[in-house]
Design a protein around this motif. Structure first.
Motif, mmCIF file in Angstrom:
data_model
loop_
_atom_site.group_PDB
_atom_site.id
_atom_site.type_symbol
_atom_site.label_atom_id
_atom_site.label_comp_id
_atom_site.label_asym_id
_atom_site.label_seq_id
_atom_site.Cartn_x
_atom_site.Cartn_y
_atom_site.Cartn_z
ATOM 1 N N THR A 108 0.807 -1.219 0.000
ATOM 2 C CA THR A 108 0.000 0.000 0.000
ATOM 3 C C THR A 108 0.842 1.272 0.000
ATOM 4 O OG1 THR A 108 -0.166 -0.092 2.403
ATOM 5 C CG2 THR A 108 -1.961 -1.099 1.127
ATOM 6 N N ALA A 109 2.087 1.161 0.396
ATOM 7 C CA ALA A 109 3.038 2.281 0.405
ATOM 8 C C ALA A 109 4.431 1.655 0.459
ATOM 9 C CB ALA A 109 2.794 3.179 1.613
ATOM 10 N N PRO A 110 5.471 2.424 0.205
ATOM 11 C CA PRO A 110 6.803 1.831 0.304
ATOM 12 C C PRO A 110 7.020 1.201 1.684
ATOM 13 C CG PRO A 110 6.934 3.991 -0.713
ATOM 14 C CD PRO A 110 5.522 3.820 -0.232
ATOM 15 N N ALA A 111 7.341 -0.061 1.684
ATOM 16 C CA ALA A 111 7.628 -0.833 2.906
ATOM 17 C C ALA A 111 6.429 -0.953 3.848
ATOM 18 C CB ALA A 111 8.835 -0.258 3.645
ATOM 19 N N VAL A 112 5.209 -0.833 3.328
ATOM 20 C CA VAL A 112 3.994 -1.007 4.131
ATOM 21 C C VAL A 112 3.068 -1.966 3.392
ATOM 22 C CG1 VAL A 112 1.984 0.100 5.181
ATOM 23 C CG2 VAL A 112 4.180 1.313 5.110
ATOM 24 N N TRP A 113 2.719 -3.058 4.066
ATOM 25 C CA TRP A 113 1.858 -4.082 3.478
ATOM 26 C C TRP A 113 0.542 -4.157 4.221
ATOM 27 C CZ3 TRP A 113 2.856 -6.917 -0.865
ATOM 28 C CH2 TRP A 113 4.158 -6.864 -1.354
ATOM 29 N N GLU A 114 -0.537 -4.274 3.469
ATOM 30 C CA GLU A 114 -1.846 -4.559 4.049
ATOM 31 C C GLU A 114 -2.096 -6.047 3.827
ATOM 32 O OE1 GLU A 114 -6.197 -3.754 2.552
ATOM 33 O OE2 GLU A 114 -5.360 -1.920 3.449
ATOM 34 N N PHE A 115 -2.374 -6.741 4.908
ATOM 35 C CA PHE A 115 -2.568 -8.184 4.870
ATOM 36 C C PHE A 115 -3.974 -8.459 5.381
ATOM 37 C CE2 PHE A 115 -1.939 -12.602 5.765
ATOM 38 C CZ PHE A 115 -0.861 -13.001 4.973
ATOM 39 N N GLN A 116 -4.769 -9.187 4.593
ATOM 40 C CA GLN A 116 -6.129 -9.547 5.002
ATOM 41 C C GLN A 116 -6.292 -11.056 4.948
ATOM 42 O OE1 GLN A 116 -9.220 -7.408 2.950
ATOM 43 N NE2 GLN A 116 -8.105 -5.485 3.036
ATOM 44 N N ALA A 117 -7.022 -11.593 5.917
ATOM 45 C CA ALA A 117 -7.236 -13.038 5.963
ATOM 46 C C ALA A 117 -8.576 -13.339 6.614
ATOM 47 C CB ALA A 117 -6.116 -13.710 6.750
ATOM 48 N N THR A 118 -9.101 -14.507 6.286
ATOM 49 C CA THR A 118 -10.311 -15.006 6.921
ATOM 50 C C THR A 118 -9.967 -16.311 7.623
ATOM 51 O OG1 THR A 118 -11.699 -14.011 5.228
ATOM 52 C CG2 THR A 118 -12.694 -15.748 6.564
ATOM 53 N N PHE A 119 -10.171 -16.336 8.932
ATOM 54 C CA PHE A 119 -9.903 -17.525 9.743
ATOM 55 C C PHE A 119 -11.223 -18.227 10.020
ATOM 56 C CE2 PHE A 119 -5.909 -15.739 12.068
ATOM 57 C CZ PHE A 119 -5.262 -15.632 10.854
ATOM 58 N N ARG A 120 -11.244 -19.532 9.824
ATOM 59 C CA ARG A 120 -12.430 -20.351 10.065
ATOM 60 C C ARG A 120 -12.129 -21.305 11.221
ATOM 61 N NH1 ARG A 120 -13.108 -25.311 7.933
ATOM 62 N NH2 ARG A 120 -11.447 -24.896 6.441
ATOM 63 N N GLN A 121 -12.945 -21.242 12.278
ATOM 64 C CA GLN A 121 -12.724 -22.131 13.414
ATOM 65 C C GLN A 121 -13.027 -23.564 13.012
ATOM 66 O OE1 GLN A 121 -14.619 -21.020 17.071
ATOM 67 N NE2 GLN A 121 -13.802 -22.770 18.181
ATOM 68 N N VAL A 122 -12.169 -24.478 13.436
ATOM 69 C CA VAL A 122 -12.349 -25.892 13.133
ATOM 70 C C VAL A 122 -12.410 -26.680 14.431
ATOM 71 C CG1 VAL A 122 -11.280 -25.789 10.861
ATOM 72 C CG2 VAL A 122 -9.861 -26.267 12.847
ATOM 73 N N PHE A 123 -13.085 -27.796 14.365
ATOM 74 C CA PHE A 123 -13.219 -28.672 15.515
ATOM 75 C C PHE A 123 -12.646 -30.016 15.101
ATOM 76 C CE2 PHE A 123 -16.531 -25.532 15.527
ATOM 77 C CZ PHE A 123 -16.448 -25.017 16.796
ATOM 78 N N SER A 124 -11.725 -30.507 15.866
ATOM 79 C CA SER A 124 -11.140 -31.816 15.543
ATOM 80 C C SER A 124 -11.067 -32.619 16.830
ATOM 81 C CB SER A 124 -9.766 -31.652 14.911
ATOM 82 O OG SER A 124 -8.892 -30.976 15.778
ATOM 83 N N PHE A 125 -10.826 -33.875 16.660
ATOM 84 C CA PHE A 125 -10.719 -34.762 17.809
ATOM 85 C C PHE A 125 -9.512 -35.640 17.615
ATOM 86 C CE2 PHE A 125 -12.113 -38.502 15.534
ATOM 87 C CZ PHE A 125 -12.868 -37.969 14.520
ATOM 88 N N THR A 126 -9.061 -36.189 18.697
ATOM 89 C CA THR A 126 -7.931 -37.100 18.658
ATOM 90 C C THR A 126 -8.444 -38.500 18.915
ATOM 91 O OG1 THR A 126 -6.538 -35.352 19.533
ATOM 92 C CG2 THR A 126 -5.680 -37.595 19.669
ATOM 93 N N LEU A 127 -8.124 -39.395 18.020
ATOM 94 C CA LEU A 127 -8.549 -40.777 18.198
ATOM 95 C C LEU A 127 -7.676 -41.459 19.252
ATOM 96 C CD1 LEU A 127 -8.973 -41.808 14.468
ATOM 97 C CD2 LEU A 127 -10.761 -41.349 16.117
ATOM 98 N N PRO A 128 -8.245 -42.349 20.049
ATOM 99 C CA PRO A 128 -7.447 -43.052 21.058
ATOM 100 C C PRO A 128 -6.444 -43.962 20.370
ATOM 101 C CG PRO A 128 -9.680 -43.916 20.984
ATOM 102 C CD PRO A 128 -9.645 -42.738 20.072
ATOM 103 N N ARG A 129 -5.276 -44.080 20.965
ATOM 104 C CA ARG A 129 -4.245 -44.964 20.423
ATOM 105 C C ARG A 129 -4.617 -46.422 20.696
ATOM 106 N NH1 ARG A 129 1.140 -43.158 22.922
ATOM 107 N NH2 ARG A 129 1.765 -45.063 21.913
ATOM 108 N N LEU A 130 -4.485 -47.242 19.695
ATOM 109 C CA LEU A 130 -4.783 -48.663 19.867
ATOM 110 C C LEU A 130 -3.710 -49.307 20.749
ATOM 111 C CD1 LEU A 130 -5.862 -49.555 16.244
ATOM 112 C CD2 LEU A 130 -7.313 -49.140 18.217
ATOM 113 N N GLY A 131 -4.127 -50.182 21.607
ATOM 114 C CA GLY A 131 -3.202 -50.889 22.472
ATOM 115 C C GLY A 131 -2.691 -50.065 23.644
ATOM 116 N N ALA A 132 -3.259 -48.899 23.851
ATOM 117 C CA ALA A 132 -2.794 -48.059 24.952
ATOM 118 C C ALA A 132 -3.571 -48.369 26.217
ATOM 119 C CB ALA A 132 -2.938 -46.593 24.607
#
Length: 122
Positions: A98-122
């Motif tokens: 947008t100007a010398p040595a000045v950057w405009e940065f735009q982003a869209t963050f989407r919340q995610v939901f994940s799970f951890t599977l139990p380890r087999l044999g644990a």
């Protein structure tokens, strides 16, 4: 899976939160009836539209970080304004000089939901 924290650059205001509940809709227009049902768990995952004004090294850091996360499909940890830290993905972002040595940065963050599977044999 990832456990990377988003770089510590605070976005400028406003940071916009958008929520689109996931629902299925059945309409019977001739009867004037509409029925809605939620779809799955975590139906109201928010998206955040964010903007930063950055120096070149900071803009490159964010660009590299998000590109690495997108390449692997991994989530990252980020703390939205006024709410607890959560897992997010970024599917799109822009970086504009947008100007010398000045950057405009735009982003869209989407919340995610994940799970951890139990380890087999644990």
């Amino acid at each position: 899976m990832s456990n990377l924290h988003f770089p510590d650059y605070a976005p400028i205001h406003p940071a916009t939160k958008t929520v689109r509940p996931r629902q299925r809709t059945a309409k019977l227009p001739s009867w004037g009836i509409e029925q809605r049902a939620t779809q799955g768990r975590n139906q109201t995952a928010p998206e955040w539209s964010l903007k930063w004004i950055l120096k070149p090294i900071e803009a490159n850091t964010l660009d590299f970080f998000l590109a690495q996360q997108a390449k692997t499909g991994a989530w990252f940890l980020w703390t939205p304004p006024g709410v607890p830290q959560a897992r997010f993905r970024c599917d799109n972002w822009t970086k504009q000089l947008t100007a010398p040595a000045v950057w405009e940065f735009q982003a869209t963050f989407r919340q995610v939901f994940s799970f951890t599977l139990p380890r087999l044999g644990a």
